[in-house]
Design a protein around this motif. Structure first.
Motif, short mmCIF file in Angstrom:
data_model
loop_
_atom_site.label_atom_id
_atom_site.label_comp_id
_atom_site.label_asym_id
_atom_site.label_seq_id
_atom_site.Cartn_x
_atom_site.Cartn_y
_atom_site.Cartn_z
N ARG A 175 18.16 3.57 40.61
CA ARG A 175 17.80 3.02 41.92
C ARG A 175 18.92 3.16 42.94
NH1 ARG A 175 16.06 -2.92 41.64
NH2 ARG A 175 15.25 -2.43 43.70
N GLN A 206 10.51 4.47 39.78
CA GLN A 206 10.27 4.83 41.17
C GLN A 206 8.94 4.29 41.66
OE1 GLN A 206 10.74 9.06 40.72
NE2 GLN A 206 12.93 8.99 41.02
N ASN A 254 9.13 0.42 42.21
CA ASN A 254 9.88 0.00 43.39
C ASN A 254 9.39 0.67 44.67
OD1 ASN A 254 12.12 -1.76 42.23
ND2 ASN A 254 12.26 0.05 40.94
#
Length: 370
Positions: free
Chosen positions: A95, A117, A120
């Motif tokens: 991240r 991915q 988030n």
């Protein structure tokens, strides 16, 4: 060698990555050739260093993904130079990591990159930036062969990907004599009547397979008429309402207990008093809960997907997480076959001895030296 440890993106110690760093820091040497220094949000000053006197530098960054990412892209290298780091460990490497680092960089990727991915809600730009940062790092540390393969499939071009398994705190996860166990497992604010089946995982998405487990539990109850309850532990997530609805609508809803977030220190007791743990997620990159359950003397039934077969070895019963009959069948076998149950407990205890945080820390120190 001065080593910085990035604590951004770890949910202030409450996530799996946060627990990972707490355990890792507790097993890093204080007086050695390495000087460790942590940095991140000021409120984390004592979260990761309660047992070790490592220095912590608080950074004034607004707690949003965009602002933290911007700091890593625009300001991180200047911060590293100012503080004289020779290397930096990026614990939430999938991240938050600079696209190019001016010191040796080690990125930790503890889950399937595509799942991280998606979870988030990364934009195309952020996904691209994350891949650039991981590809440019000097080393990537992953917890399993499964994650290593998934990284390559995600087109992260880094030739130095090393596997370091998570550890277990054997001072917490251990078995006790049955005479010490009570009829009711009392972990405030809950009093859970035994026997019960435990599944501990954040209600994040459908890949965690909470709903399938609830349906399998219904079949288990219908076929056995045993008094077992199903306990679902773990913090809330986007899938919370769907899981709650499935439990509420179940014919056995009164015997399904959703207890929410549990501090990691309470998990050993939760496991130890259970009849079994059932772990059905399909993209699990770490698989530590199945080994922790084994260390606590609990039989395990789990998905044959992800890293779980790698972590549990020949000591669990495996199922297809989309096949609720198969899940129920594994639960029935453990609940009704005492010889199988005892065999699984013994082999699981022996297997769990392979995992320790001391070994995890030693492996990371070795990589740093290299």
């Amino acid at each position: 060698m001065k080593v910085g440890i990035d604590t951004f993106g770890l949910d202030h110690g409450k996530s799996g990555l946060g627990a990972y760093l707490i355990n890792l820091v507790n097993h890093l040497p204080e007086n050695s050739e390495f000087e460790f220094e942590l940095f991140g949000h000021e409120e984390d000053r004592y979260v990761y260093t309660s047992k070790k006197a490592f220095k912590f530098i608080g950074i004034d960054v607004q707690e949003t993904v965009h602002k933290i990412k911007k700091w890593h892209v625009k300001k991180a290298n200047g911060f590293f130079k100012k503080n004289g780091y020779d290397a930096v460990l990026f614990i939430a490497g999938s991240r938050f990591i600079p696209t190019k680092c001016n010191v040796k960089s080690i990125a930790f990727v503890n889950d399937v990159l595509s799942a991280v991915q998606s979870k988030n809600h990364m934009t195309f730009w952020r996904r691209n930036q994350a891949k650039k940062g991981l590809s440019a790092s000097d080393c990537i540390i992953v917890p399993s062969i499964f994650v290593k393969k998934a990284l390559k499939q995600s087109k992260v071009n880094n030739p130095n990907i090393q596997i370091v398994h998570y550890g277990i705190d054997h001072s917490q996860f251990f078995t006790v004599d049955a005479s010490y166990l009570t009829e009711v497992d009392s972990i405030k604010p809950f009093a859970i009547k035994k026997p019960y089946i435990i599944y501990a995982s954040r209600r994040q998405n459908e890949q965690k397979k909470h709903v399938e487990l609830i349906k399998a539990f219904e079949i288990f109850k219908q076929k056995t008429h045993l008094p077992h309850r199903l306990v679902i532990a773990g913090s809330e997530g986007p899938y919370t309402d769907i899981v709650s609805k499935a439990a509420f609508e179940s014919h056995y809803g009164r015997e399904i207990l959703i207890v929410g977030y549990f501090p990691h220190d309470d998990f050993p007791e939760l496991y130890r008093n259970s009849q079994m743990t059932v772990f059905p997620p399909i993209n699990e990159g770490v698989g530590l809960p199945v080994v922790e359950a084994m260390a606590a003397g609990v039989p395990v039934a789990c998905s044959k997907s992800g890293a779980l077969t790698e972590m549990a070895g020949p000591n669990a019963l495996y199922f297809d997480s989309d096949n609720i009959e198969e899940i129920a069948d594994c639960m029935i076998k453990i609940a009704t076959d005492e010889d199988l149950r005892n065999k699984m407990i013994q082999s699981g205890l022996e297997w769990s001895e392979r995992f320790s945080w001391s070994k995890t820390a030693d492996d990371i120190l070795r990589i740093l030296k290299e």
